[in-house]
Design an enzyme around this catalytic site. Structure first.
Site, PDB file in Angstrom:
ATOM      1  N   LYS A  22      -0.770   0.583  -6.939  1.00  0.00           N
ATOM      2  CA  LYS A  22      -1.265   1.200  -5.696  1.00  0.00           C
ATOM      3  C   LYS A  22      -2.689   1.724  -5.859  1.00  0.00           C
ATOM      4  O   LYS A  22      -3.564   1.418  -5.039  1.00  0.00           O
ATOM      5  CB  LYS A  22      -0.338   2.354  -5.305  1.00  0.00           C
ATOM      6  CG  LYS A  22      -0.941   3.328  -4.309  1.00  0.00           C
ATOM      7  CD  LYS A  22      -0.067   4.563  -4.162  1.00  0.00           C
ATOM      8  CE  LYS A  22      -0.726   5.693  -3.424  1.00  0.00           C
ATOM      9  NZ  LYS A  22      -1.498   6.615  -4.273  1.00  0.00           N
ATOM     10  N   ASN A  23      -2.931   2.520  -6.894  1.00  0.00           N
ATOM     11  CA  ASN A  23      -4.230   3.186  -6.976  1.00  0.00           C
ATOM     12  C   ASN A  23      -5.359   2.243  -7.395  1.00  0.00           C
ATOM     13  O   ASN A  23      -6.532   2.593  -7.260  1.00  0.00           O
ATOM     14  CB  ASN A  23      -4.154   4.427  -7.872  1.00  0.00           C
ATOM     15  CG  ASN A  23      -3.394   5.546  -7.156  1.00  0.00           C
ATOM     16  OD1 ASN A  23      -3.202   5.505  -5.936  1.00  0.00           O
ATOM     17  ND2 ASN A  23      -2.928   6.536  -7.906  1.00  0.00           N
ATOM     18  N   CYS A 117      -1.845  12.730   0.145  1.00  0.00           N
ATOM     19  CA  CYS A 117      -0.756  13.636  -0.186  1.00  0.00           C
ATOM     20  C   CYS A 117      -1.298  15.045  -0.377  1.00  0.00           C
ATOM     21  O   CYS A 117      -2.296  15.262  -1.057  1.00  0.00           O
ATOM     22  CB  CYS A 117      -0.062  13.184  -1.460  1.00  0.00           C
ATOM     23  SG  CYS A 117       1.139  11.909  -1.161  1.00  0.00           S
ATOM     24  N   ARG A 123      -8.283  19.307  -2.416  1.00  0.00           N
ATOM     25  CA  ARG A 123      -8.643  18.106  -3.172  1.00  0.00           C
ATOM     26  C   ARG A 123     -10.121  17.842  -2.905  1.00  0.00           C
ATOM     27  O   ARG A 123     -10.474  17.089  -2.013  1.00  0.00           O
ATOM     28  CB  ARG A 123      -7.745  16.936  -2.753  1.00  0.00           C
ATOM     29  CG  ARG A 123      -6.284  17.170  -3.151  1.00  0.00           C
ATOM     30  CD  ARG A 123      -5.390  15.997  -2.803  1.00  0.00           C
ATOM     31  NE  ARG A 123      -5.708  14.803  -3.592  1.00  0.00           N
ATOM     32  CZ  ARG A 123      -5.004  13.667  -3.514  1.00  0.00           C
ATOM     33  NH1 ARG A 123      -3.975  13.586  -2.710  1.00  0.00           N
ATOM     34  NH2 ARG A 123      -5.337  12.626  -4.244  1.00  0.00           N
ATOM     35  N   PRO A 124     -10.995  18.469  -3.709  1.00  0.00           N
ATOM     36  CA  PRO A 124     -12.433  18.394  -3.435  1.00  0.00           C
ATOM     37  C   PRO A 124     -13.013  17.010  -3.712  1.00  0.00           C
ATOM     38  O   PRO A 124     -12.433  16.226  -4.465  1.00  0.00           O
ATOM     39  CB  PRO A 124     -13.035  19.417  -4.407  1.00  0.00           C
ATOM     40  CG  PRO A 124     -12.050  19.548  -5.505  1.00  0.00           C
ATOM     41  CD  PRO A 124     -10.695  19.241  -4.934  1.00  0.00           C
ATOM     42  N   ASP A 308       0.763  11.940 -12.005  1.00  0.00           N
ATOM     43  CA  ASP A 308       1.589  11.259 -11.000  1.00  0.00           C
ATOM     44  C   ASP A 308       3.004  10.978 -11.496  1.00  0.00           C
ATOM     45  O   ASP A 308       3.829  10.451 -10.750  1.00  0.00           O
ATOM     46  CB  ASP A 308       0.901   9.959 -10.544  1.00  0.00           C
ATOM     47  CG  ASP A 308      -0.387  10.250  -9.783  1.00  0.00           C
ATOM     48  OD1 ASP A 308      -0.568  11.391  -9.328  1.00  0.00           O
ATOM     49  OD2 ASP A 308      -1.219   9.330  -9.659  1.00  0.00           O
ATOM     50  N   ARG A 400       4.686   5.037   1.047  1.00  0.00           N
ATOM     51  CA  ARG A 400       3.244   4.905   0.879  1.00  0.00           C
ATOM     52  C   ARG A 400       2.922   4.241  -0.461  1.00  0.00           C
ATOM     53  O   ARG A 400       1.867   3.633  -0.609  1.00  0.00           O
ATOM     54  CB  ARG A 400       2.569   6.287   0.873  1.00  0.00           C
ATOM     55  CG  ARG A 400       2.577   6.978   2.209  1.00  0.00           C
ATOM     56  CD  ARG A 400       1.868   8.279   2.113  1.00  0.00           C
ATOM     57  NE  ARG A 400       0.567   8.045   1.486  1.00  0.00           N
ATOM     58  CZ  ARG A 400      -0.280   8.986   1.127  1.00  0.00           C
ATOM     59  NH1 ARG A 400       0.034  10.243   1.316  1.00  0.00           N
ATOM     60  NH2 ARG A 400      -1.419   8.690   0.587  1.00  0.00           N
TER      61      ARG A 400
HETATM   62  N1  EPU Z   1     -11.902  17.040  -8.623  1.00  0.00           N
HETATM   63  C1  EPU Z   1     -12.972  17.857  -8.359  1.00  0.00           C
HETATM   64  N2  EPU Z   1     -14.024  17.347  -7.643  1.00  0.00           N
HETATM   65  C2  EPU Z   1     -14.035  16.065  -7.205  1.00  0.00           C
HETATM   66  C3  EPU Z   1     -12.927  15.225  -7.475  1.00  0.00           C
HETATM   67  C4  EPU Z   1     -11.873  15.746  -8.197  1.00  0.00           C
HETATM   68  O1  EPU Z   1     -12.994  19.030  -8.738  1.00  0.00           O
HETATM   69  O2  EPU Z   1     -15.003  15.655  -6.580  1.00  0.00           O
HETATM   70  C5  EPU Z   1     -10.773  17.577  -9.403  1.00  0.00           C
HETATM   71  C6  EPU Z   1      -9.479  17.595  -8.609  1.00  0.00           C
HETATM   72  O3  EPU Z   1      -9.332  18.794  -7.882  1.00  0.00           O
HETATM   73  C7  EPU Z   1      -8.437  17.441  -9.694  1.00  0.00           C
HETATM   74  C8  EPU Z   1      -9.127  16.566 -10.745  1.00  0.00           C
HETATM   75  O4  EPU Z   1     -10.525  16.663 -10.478  1.00  0.00           O
HETATM   76  O5  EPU Z   1      -8.161  18.684 -10.265  1.00  0.00           O
HETATM   77  C9  EPU Z   1      -8.736  15.112 -10.732  1.00  0.00           C
HETATM   78  O6  EPU Z   1      -8.891  14.533  -9.440  1.00  0.00           O
HETATM   79  P1  EPU Z   1      -9.207  12.980  -9.230  1.00  0.00           P
HETATM   80  O7  EPU Z   1     -10.510  12.855  -8.543  1.00  0.00           O
HETATM   81  O8  EPU Z   1      -9.038  12.285 -10.536  1.00  0.00           O
HETATM   82  O9  EPU Z   1      -8.068  12.555  -8.221  1.00  0.00           O
HETATM   83  P2  EPU Z   1      -8.169  11.597  -6.974  1.00  0.00           P
HETATM   84  O10 EPU Z   1      -9.145  10.510  -7.249  1.00  0.00           O
HETATM   85  O11 EPU Z   1      -8.333  12.366  -5.720  1.00  0.00           O
HETATM   86  C10 EPU Z   1      -6.392   9.903  -7.830  1.00  0.00           C
HETATM   87  C11 EPU Z   1      -5.088   9.365  -7.335  1.00  0.00           C
HETATM   88  C12 EPU Z   1      -4.013  10.430  -7.404  1.00  0.00           C
HETATM   89  C13 EPU Z   1      -3.908  10.969  -8.834  1.00  0.00           C
HETATM   90  C14 EPU Z   1      -5.283  11.412  -9.355  1.00  0.00           C
HETATM   91  C15 EPU Z   1      -5.265  11.801 -10.829  1.00  0.00           C
HETATM   92  C16 EPU Z   1      -5.783   7.728  -5.703  1.00  0.00           C
HETATM   93  C17 EPU Z   1      -5.896   7.348  -4.280  1.00  0.00           C
HETATM   94  N3  EPU Z   1      -5.251   8.918  -5.967  1.00  0.00           N
HETATM   95  O12 EPU Z   1      -6.720  10.980  -6.951  1.00  0.00           O
HETATM   96  O13 EPU Z   1      -2.810   9.762  -7.087  1.00  0.00           O
HETATM   97  O14 EPU Z   1      -3.030  12.072  -8.871  1.00  0.00           O
HETATM   98  O15 EPU Z   1      -6.237  10.349  -9.189  1.00  0.00           O
HETATM   99  O16 EPU Z   1      -4.847  10.749 -11.619  1.00  0.00           O
HETATM  100  O17 EPU Z   1      -6.126   6.969  -6.579  1.00  0.00           O
HETATM  101  C18 EPU Z   1      -0.621   9.518  -6.325  1.00  0.00           C
HETATM  102  O18 EPU Z   1      -0.732   8.304  -6.533  1.00  0.00           O
HETATM  103  O19 EPU Z   1       0.472  10.092  -6.067  1.00  0.00           O
HETATM  104  C19 EPU Z   1      -1.816  10.368  -6.381  1.00  0.00           C
HETATM  105  C20 EPU Z   1      -1.870  11.572  -5.870  1.00  0.00           C
END
Ligand code: EPU
Length: 432
Positions: A22-23, A117, A123-124, A308, A400
């Site tokens: 998915k991701n 989610c 989620r910044p 995850d 999803r």
């Molecule tokens: N973070 C920041 N600033 C940013 C981005 C992230 O502070 O600009 C922080 C977040 O708050 C968090 C950490 O960095 O504490 C990691 O966030 P990351 O950016 O890695 O997460 P994401 O890209 O928003 C993806 C997956 C998530 C998965 C995370 C971590 C997708 C669409 N989503 O999210 O997947 O939990 O990486 O591996 O790829 C899921 O599949 O259930 C899911 C939530």
């Protein structure tokens, strides 16, 4: 609305085939906007997040042709607009990848604030913005949309040090940089398998990305990308979820179409719990016979234990002998599902980022809700292990990210069906 009805307490036996990741898919589909030509993408999972991504691309003017249930061809040669439809883009988190791809290819993007989610806390996307700004993008928020514009119409290479290891920021900056003028270096990059997959996809279309899978990614901008064919990697988390299901229920299941190396971080923990895992070329044989043992888990960026999989492993540990500690090291909070597990007899206390899990002999069936995708997966595992009939509402979250979960579980002997549910409160929750 529908819900799952699960009669649990039965061990699982048989074989389950894992779908595409998915991701990876939700990044590679937006990345197809960078390509001048036809991209054929294979091993696409049939899940609602992917359907939404494809609809967003169509709404921008891309041609999307289904070749079969798991293969699409995307042609983004004639894009009409760089503004995403508000109602579609707000439904998924991954819509943020449209900023990187549109900005990189067309020098502008107007993308509604991403949904996704909501497992507690914010989620910044400040690291994405930091990267785009370094590449010469002017970023603004107006009327619920993120507006991005490249000065002079094209981004330029830059050195970017990420303050936090972010999967989304790493992939988004990579997308924006492949067509930028000059060299980009992303330091403190995330290393997840889907980051390598996105880099491989882009390289197969003519990009020049080196170092994906390490914490330093180097990109030399090229003037255009050409069409090609690419197959998405198997889903590490879907595979881990079926492994956790076998751990919780007992039995023996062959998990097929996986990359064993991607599973090491999950396999290692299950071995500590007394689960037997036999590794073959692209399969894992998972067996659990005796009582589960306690262990401690801390979630971390790859190659650490994935966040995850945190709700699923906590569910497994709720049935282990002794006290386990689970520490969430990625998201500030991801324990909303614990109340639902408690309703099934689990003995878990949460203290900020740590769950203290006192194992119980068995879980008891109960009506529960899926509050997000992985919490929903945990509810399914708990219901499969629990004695009696459980109901799970809010299953649109589960759909999803898990292709055909009902059929796949039935294929390994689970007693699960999807029935009409007129009063599905979770379905009305304000999260996408
Ligand atoms: N973070 C920041 N600033 C940013 C981005 C992230 O502070 O600009 C922080 C977040 O708050 C968090 C950490 O960095 O504490 C990691 O966030 P990351 O950016 O890695 O997460 P994401 O890209 O928003 C993806 C997956 C998530 C998965 C995370 C971590 C997708 C669409 N989503 O999210 O997947 O939990 O990486 O591996 O790829 C899921 O599949 O259930 C899911 C939530």
């Amino acid at each position: 609305m529908t819900k799952y009805v699960i009669r649990g307490g039965k061990p699982l036996f048989g074989e389950v085939e894992i779908s595409g990741a998915k991701n990876a898919a939700v990044a590679i589909i937006p990345a197809a906007l960078l390509v001048d030509g036809v991209c054929r993408i294979e091993n696409i999972p049939q899940i609602s997040d992917v359907t939404l991504c494809l609809r967003i691309l169509e709404s921008l003017g891309a041609t999307v042709r289904s070749i079969n249930s798991h293969t699409v061809e995307i042609d983004a040669t004639r894009i009409r607009t760089t503004r995403t439809p508000y109602e579609l883009a707000t439904k998924i988190r991954a819509s943020y990848y449209l900023i990187g791809s549109l900005l990189g290819r067309f020098g502008r993007a107007e993308v509604s604030m991403p949904g996704g989610c909501n497992f507690g806390g914010v989620r910044p996307i400040d690291q994405h913005v930091k990267g785009f700004t370094a590449l010469g993008g002017k970023m603004m928020v107006e009327g619920g949309f993120i507006l991005a514009k490249a000065e002079g119409g094209r981004l330029h290479g830059a050195n970017i040090y990420l303050d936090v290891v972010s999967v989304g920021a790493t992939m988004n900056i990579m997308m924006a940089a492949v067509l930028a003028d000059g060299n980009t270096v992303i330091e403190n990059a995330a290393k997840e398998p889907h980051i390598v997959d996105l880099a491989n996809f882009l390289n197969s279309m003519g990009a020049n990305i080196r170092g994906a899978g390490t914490d330093t990614i180097k990109i030399t901008g090229v003037s255009s990308l050409h069409g090609g064919s690419y197959a998405i990697i198997p889903d590490q988390i879907e595979a881990g979820t079926y492994m956790a299901a076998v751990a919780a229920t007992g039995g023996q299941v062959l998990v097929k179409n996986i990359i064993p190396k991607h599973m090491d971080c999950i396999t290692a923990k299950l071995l500590e719990c007394g689960v037997e895992v036999e590794e073959h070329e692209d399969t894992l044989l998972v067996r659990r016979t005796g009582r589960l043992h306690r262990t401690n888990v801390k979630t971390m960026p790859y190659p650490g234990f994935p966040t995850d999989m945190q709700p699923q492993i906590t569910t497994v540990l709720s049935l282990a002998e002794g006290t386990s500690l689970v520490t969430e090291g990625v998201w500030s909070s991801r324990y909303r599902y614990v109340d639902e597990l408690r309703r099934m007899g689990a003995n878990i206390q949460v203290d900020e980022k740590t769950a203290i899990v006192e194992g119980v002999e068995c879980l008891k069936a109960a009506p529960t809700q899926a509050y997000d995708l992985r919490a929903g997966a945990a509810m399914v595992i708990a219901a499969l292990a629990a004695q009696g009939e459980s109901e799970i509402t809010g299953i649109h979250y589960i759909e999803r990210g898990y292709e055909n979960i009902v059929e796949k579980l039935r294929g390994i002997g689970a007693d699960i069906c999807e029935v009409e549910s007129p009063d599905d409160d979770a379905a009305n929750a304000n999260v996408g």
